[in-house]
Design a protein around this motif. Structure first.
Motif, PDB file in Angstrom:
ATOM      1  N   THR A 176       0.828  -1.204   0.000  1.00  0.00           N
ATOM      2  CA  THR A 176       0.000   0.000   0.000  1.00  0.00           C
ATOM      3  C   THR A 176       0.866   1.259   0.000  1.00  0.00           C
ATOM      4  N   LEU A 185      -8.599   4.672   1.674  1.00  0.00           N
ATOM      5  CA  LEU A 185      -8.115   3.752   0.653  1.00  0.00           C
ATOM      6  C   LEU A 185      -8.888   4.024  -0.633  1.00  0.00           C
ATOM      7  N   HIS A 206      -2.729  -8.836   4.253  1.00  0.00           N
ATOM      8  CA  HIS A 206      -1.841  -7.806   3.703  1.00  0.00           C
ATOM      9  C   HIS A 206      -0.418  -8.356   3.714  1.00  0.00           C
ATOM     10  N   SER A 261      -0.393  -4.129  -6.329  1.00  0.00           N
ATOM     11  CA  SER A 261      -0.593  -3.046  -5.362  1.00  0.00           C
ATOM     12  C   SER A 261      -1.864  -2.262  -5.668  1.00  0.00           C
ATOM     13  N   THR A 267      -2.389   0.746  -4.624  1.00  0.00           N
ATOM     14  CA  THR A 267      -2.114   2.185  -4.531  1.00  0.00           C
ATOM     15  C   THR A 267      -0.811   2.628  -5.180  1.00  0.00           C
TER      16      THR A 267
END
Length: 165
Positions: free
Chosen positions: A9, A18, A34, A133, A135
């Motif tokens: 992230t 998010l 995660h 990912s 982000t």
């Protein structure tokens, strides 16, 4: 059991949310895994607003995240063994490092991150899964995360989207 899978992230403590596509897509999952590089401990609370989460620390995570999660885990979920590791290190590919980290345990699935590249392949009887990912897509055309369903069999897929807003 339906599991959301994210990694990398790379969000700072200033992040207030998010991506909408991620939050919507993970709605209704039983658990989020995660695979490291949260970067800021504040991101844990953002993920936990969606669903309970479990994770490990990556190479960009500080002592607080390392102490909270550790660097490697073997989880038993719905009768399946799931290995969770970031996959950073030297020599070999990220996938090779992740697979070798669980050589002795031989889990059903190894979830890893680090490369920011979505990956799914069955190797040596294990499903190797990198969600990419949500982000920080780097050289990828889209942001991504994964879904794994644990029923009689394991079903896994990637979900892609264009905007991290």
């Amino acid at each position: 059991m339906r599991i959301g899978v994210i990694s990398d992230t790379h969000l700072s403590e200033r992040a207030v949310k998010l991506p909408d596509a991620l939050v919507k897509g993970l709605g209704g999952v039983d658990l989020i895994l995660h695979a490291g590089d949260w970067v800021s401990p504040e991101i844990i609370a953002l993920v936990e607003k969606i669903a309970p989460c479990e994770g490990i620390a990556g190479n960009n995570d500080g002592p607080e995240i390392i102490q909270l999660f550790g660097r490697k885990k073997l989880l038993e979920l719905a009768g399946f063994r799931i290995g969770l590791i970031h996959g950073d290190g030297y020599r070999k590919t990220t996938e090779e490092r992740a697979r070798e980290a669980f050589h002795a345990e031989r889990p059903d699935v190894v979830i890893f991150g680090h490369s920011h590249s979505p990956y799914m392949q069955r190797t040596d009887g294990m499903l190797m899964f990198n969600p990419g990912s949500p982000t920080d897509k780097r050289r990828q055309p889209q942001y991504s995360y994964g879904i794994i369903e644990l029923q009689e069999k394991i079903k896994a897929w990637h979900v892609y989207y264009d905007s991290k807003a």
